[in-house]
Design an enzyme around this catalytic site. Structure first.
Site, PDB file in Angstrom:
ATOM      1  N   THR A 183      23.229 -57.798 -75.945  1.00 51.81           N
ATOM      2  CA  THR A 183      22.663 -57.004 -77.044  1.00 51.81           C
ATOM      3  C   THR A 183      23.783 -56.250 -77.739  1.00 51.81           C
ATOM      4  O   THR A 183      24.772 -55.881 -77.104  1.00 51.81           O
ATOM      5  CB  THR A 183      21.653 -56.018 -76.429  1.00 51.81           C
ATOM      6  OG1 THR A 183      20.543 -56.762 -75.960  1.00 51.81           O
ATOM      7  CG2 THR A 183      21.180 -54.963 -77.411  1.00 51.81           C
ATOM      8  N   ARG A 211       6.943 -60.737 -75.207  1.00 48.81           N
ATOM      9  CA  ARG A 211       7.601 -59.566 -74.609  1.00 48.81           C
ATOM     10  C   ARG A 211       8.513 -58.842 -75.621  1.00 48.81           C
ATOM     11  O   ARG A 211       9.269 -59.450 -76.352  1.00 48.81           O
ATOM     12  CB  ARG A 211       8.421 -60.030 -73.403  1.00 48.81           C
ATOM     13  CG  ARG A 211       9.184 -58.930 -72.673  1.00 48.81           C
ATOM     14  CD  ARG A 211      10.627 -58.846 -73.115  1.00 48.81           C
ATOM     15  NE  ARG A 211      11.378 -57.884 -72.303  1.00 48.81           N
ATOM     16  CZ  ARG A 211      12.586 -57.436 -72.640  1.00 48.81           C
ATOM     17  NH1 ARG A 211      13.169 -57.864 -73.733  1.00 48.81           N
ATOM     18  NH2 ARG A 211      13.203 -56.566 -71.882  1.00 48.81           N
ATOM     19  N   GLY A 213      11.366 -55.695 -75.737  1.00 51.17           N
ATOM     20  CA  GLY A 213      12.182 -54.808 -74.901  1.00 51.17           C
ATOM     21  C   GLY A 213      12.334 -53.434 -75.525  1.00 51.17           C
ATOM     22  O   GLY A 213      11.569 -53.039 -76.409  1.00 51.17           O
ATOM     23  N   ASP A 214      13.345 -52.741 -75.064  1.00 55.08           N
ATOM     24  CA  ASP A 214      13.582 -51.367 -75.547  1.00 55.08           C
ATOM     25  C   ASP A 214      14.273 -51.340 -76.908  1.00 55.08           C
ATOM     26  O   ASP A 214      14.148 -50.356 -77.648  1.00 55.08           O
ATOM     27  CB  ASP A 214      14.471 -50.616 -74.545  1.00 55.08           C
ATOM     28  CG  ASP A 214      15.826 -51.306 -74.374  1.00 55.08           C
ATOM     29  OD1 ASP A 214      15.860 -52.545 -74.218  1.00 55.08           O
ATOM     30  OD2 ASP A 214      16.856 -50.604 -74.414  1.00 55.08           O
ATOM     31  N   THR A 234      21.483 -50.566 -73.977  1.00 54.00           N
ATOM     32  CA  THR A 234      21.461 -51.993 -73.632  1.00 54.00           C
ATOM     33  C   THR A 234      21.233 -52.147 -72.133  1.00 54.00           C
ATOM     34  O   THR A 234      21.705 -51.326 -71.347  1.00 54.00           O
ATOM     35  CB  THR A 234      22.777 -52.701 -74.036  1.00 54.00           C
ATOM     36  OG1 THR A 234      22.709 -54.070 -73.611  1.00 54.00           O
ATOM     37  CG2 THR A 234      24.010 -52.050 -73.427  1.00 54.00           C
ATOM     38  N   GLY A 235      20.487 -53.178 -71.759  1.00 50.92           N
ATOM     39  CA  GLY A 235      20.239 -53.385 -70.332  1.00 50.92           C
ATOM     40  C   GLY A 235      18.811 -53.857 -70.110  1.00 50.92           C
ATOM     41  O   GLY A 235      18.167 -54.381 -71.022  1.00 50.92           O
ATOM     42  N   GLY A 237      15.485 -53.759 -70.410  1.00 48.71           N
ATOM     43  CA  GLY A 237      14.740 -52.956 -71.374  1.00 48.71           C
ATOM     44  C   GLY A 237      13.519 -52.253 -70.820  1.00 48.71           C
ATOM     45  O   GLY A 237      13.193 -51.132 -71.244  1.00 48.71           O
TER      46      GLY A 237
HETATM   47  N1  ASP Z   1      17.735 -54.254 -73.735  1.00 49.16           N
HETATM   48  C1  ASP Z   1      17.534 -55.614 -74.145  1.00 49.16           C
HETATM   49  C2  ASP Z   1      16.105 -55.988 -73.878  1.00 49.16           C
HETATM   50  O1  ASP Z   1      15.588 -55.588 -72.855  1.00 49.16           O
HETATM   51  C3  ASP Z   1      18.420 -56.585 -73.457  1.00 49.16           C
HETATM   52  C4  ASP Z   1      19.854 -56.172 -73.341  1.00 49.16           C
HETATM   53  O2  ASP Z   1      20.243 -55.108 -73.779  1.00 49.16           O
HETATM   54  O3  ASP Z   1      20.629 -56.949 -72.808  1.00 49.16           O
HETATM   55  O4  ASP Z   1      15.534 -56.714 -74.638  1.00 49.16           O
END
Ligand code: ASP
Length: 317
Positions: A183, A211, A213-214, A234-235, A237
């Site tokens: 991301t 789905r 995410g955040d 990022t991570g 989510g």
């Molecule tokens: N945060 C993003 C999500 O969950 C994915 C990511 O940041 O790698 O969609």
């Protein structure tokens, strides 16, 4: 310099006026299992070069007196156009073998925000998020409606195949954990002290059932308030949504007298870490201080701080 630090270089830009002490910019290209031993030298070079190109573009715009909003959009567009990151061109595939993008942006002076989710044909989702903020009268558009709005706004529309890369398709087939992140995000503060934060992503490989995410959720993936800070996350989510991660950092600054580093550390390591989430975030506070925090082995990141010093980092702190 620590063992896993791949590259650290500092370039002092010429500072001709006092305004430049206010401007600052930071980007991320995703957090995750990013280990030096898993990345070839040529890939490492490509990532570093692209982060450099993106951060330099944003910094140049800020230096010219352009707004942090423009700097964030133009910086993120460079990362979206690269197949190296999980956003725009390099987005991951969902379980149907299709790419669906999410993005958001927030402005700290008026708390205005825009977001889009589940779009499959908008080339630069960050431009859609910005248009939602500035021209829709709404904050968050999704799916077909967001795509019609993008068309009405004359944003660049592409076939879903534009986003298909072999690298990401193999990840879908292998359901590999490595490299699933990527991301992108950017936070900038301009000469007027306006903070803007933006985030763009393809989400998680093999995501199902629409789905989200955040990343497109204001308060989780993105938040900005000139009185406190701007954040891009990022991570994993789901954990960032459950902890209202980006807003929580701002709230710790506003209501509990935390500084940015301490607040980000608490949210990433205590709040998100303690419930099993992984990832990171970048931020800038109202005094133009930059912070970058993560609980994964690495996070692609770069910044130019208020002293004009640039760093590009991939691995551990
Ligand atoms: N945060 C993003 C999500 O969950 C994915 C990511 O940041 O790698 O969609």
């Amino acid at each position: 310099m620590k063992k896993y630090l791949c590259l650290l270089f500092v370039i002092l830009f010429s500072c001709n006026n006092n305004d430049e002490n206010k401007i600052a910019i930071v980007i991320h290209g995703g957090a995750g299992i990013i280990l030096k031993e898993n990345i070839s030298k040529s890939k490492e070079d490509s990532i570093i070069n692209k982060l450099d190109e993106a951060i330099s573009k944003g910094w140049e715009l800020l230096k010219k007196g352009e707004s942090s909003e423009l700097a964030v959009i133009e910086t993120i567009k460079i990362l979206e156009d690269s197949p190296l990151f999980n956003a725009g061109k390099g987005s991951v595939f969902n379980s149907d073998g299709k790419v669906e993008n999410d993005a958001s942006i927030m402005r700290g002076n008026d708390l205005n925000a825009g977001a889009s989710s589940g779009t499959s044909n908008v080339k630069n989702p960050i431009t859609l998020a910005a248009d939602v903020m500035n021209h829709s009268g709404h904050v968050f558009l999704s799916g077909k409606g967001a795509e019609s709005f993008a068309k009405n706004r004359n944003l660049e529309i592409v076939e879903n195949e534009y986003f298909h890369t072999k690298f990401r398709y193999n990840q879908l087939l292998n359901k590999k954990d490595e490299d699933k992140y990527g991301t992108v995000g950017c936070v900038a503060i301009d000469i007027d002290g306006n903070i803007v934060a933006g985030t763009s992503t393809g989400g998680m490989t093999n995501k199902k059932w629409g789905r989200i995410g955040d990343s497109p959720i204001i308060g989780a993936g993105t938040y900005a308030d000139n009185n406190t800070c701007g954040i891009s996350s990022t991570g994993s989510g789901e954990y960032f949504i459950r902890t209202v991660a980006a807003y929580q950092v701002s709230s710790l600054l506003e209501n509990h007298d935390y500084d940015l580093k301490k607040a980000m550390s608490k949210v990433i390591h205590k709040k998100i870490g303690s419930i099993g989430g992984d990832g990171g975030m970048i931020g800038i506070d109202k005094n133009s201080n930059i912070s970058m925090e993560f609980n994964t082995p690495g996070m692609y990141r770069a910044y130019v701080n208020k002293y004009g010093e640039k760093e590009i980092l991939l691995y551990e702190n």
